[in-house]
Design an enzyme around this catalytic site. Sequence first.
Site: not given
Length: 338
Positions: A60, A63
């Site tokens: 991600c 993230c």
Amino acid sequence: MTGSLCVPVLLAACLAAAAAEGLEQAALPAEESRVQPMTASNWTLVMEGEWMLKFYAPWCPSCQQTDSEWETFAKNGETLQISVGKVDVIQEPGLSGRFFVTTLPAFFHAKDGIFRRYRGPGIYEDLQNYILEKKWQSVEPLTGWKSPASLTMSGMAGLFSISGKIWHLHNYFTVTLGIPAWCSYVFFVIATLVFGLFMGLVLVVISECFYVPLPRVSSERSEQDQRPEDVHGAEQLQDAEEEKDDSNEEENKDSLVDDEEEKEDLGDEDEVEEYEEEDNQSGIKDEERSDANDQEVLQEGSVSQKEREPDEAHSVDTQEVVEDSLRQRKSQHANKGP
């Protein structure tokens, strides 16, 4: 010659110094992370004290952008009196199901077992203000079936963990073994059908083990007992229907009798009225006749008085007789009246 010899010596000295610095840096221990990884075995630690959790995935990009900010926030956790943790949803799908994580990254605040969703940016300053100013008090907590510690979320964690294992198995078939994806899908479909049939067979066996059939004698007796009860119930229903029919017939008969009596009473009243009208008419006729007779008598009396003027005593007697006759007729007429 001396100048040419000095240059290689200097280069060798520089390389030796650089190598020594690299060895010193490698010998220094790397700084330990203050972020505590959370798994399905130790996630209950967040039920005590104050925690901030981050759910992420290695692939991600969002993230990865908040990793440095999260590390800084974890370093200052002691001053803020808070513990900081992180959950890899790829390695721990059960925890992502328990918290019902649908977007990444996802942040949660926990205070003595009460969980709240943090929807702000994953920046250190915002996270610090969220804890120092206690902004979490204005956020609605996850209560009831939404709480990660509830029974429903435990079941959701089990489903997510099973799905994660299936996903890992699919990757093993397609990536490691090189099996085509459609073959993997066919395998999972067949496995699902077989598993469903097996669970159905297990349920049937369990029901047969726990179900105790009644003996045949008792079942036959129960059937025989039920039959007269059914017959008795049918007879009661028939009797009730017959009573209703009888009551309806009696009511209809009573209503017909009442109607006939009313009609008879009305006919009698009409006859009485007609009879009274006839009596009144006959009485009126009798009165007219009596009046005419009285006038005739009076005329006769007047004529007799004119003829018999010399004899006054005889005329007085005739008047008395006439008056007596008139009184008798009036009394008779009064007696005949209604």
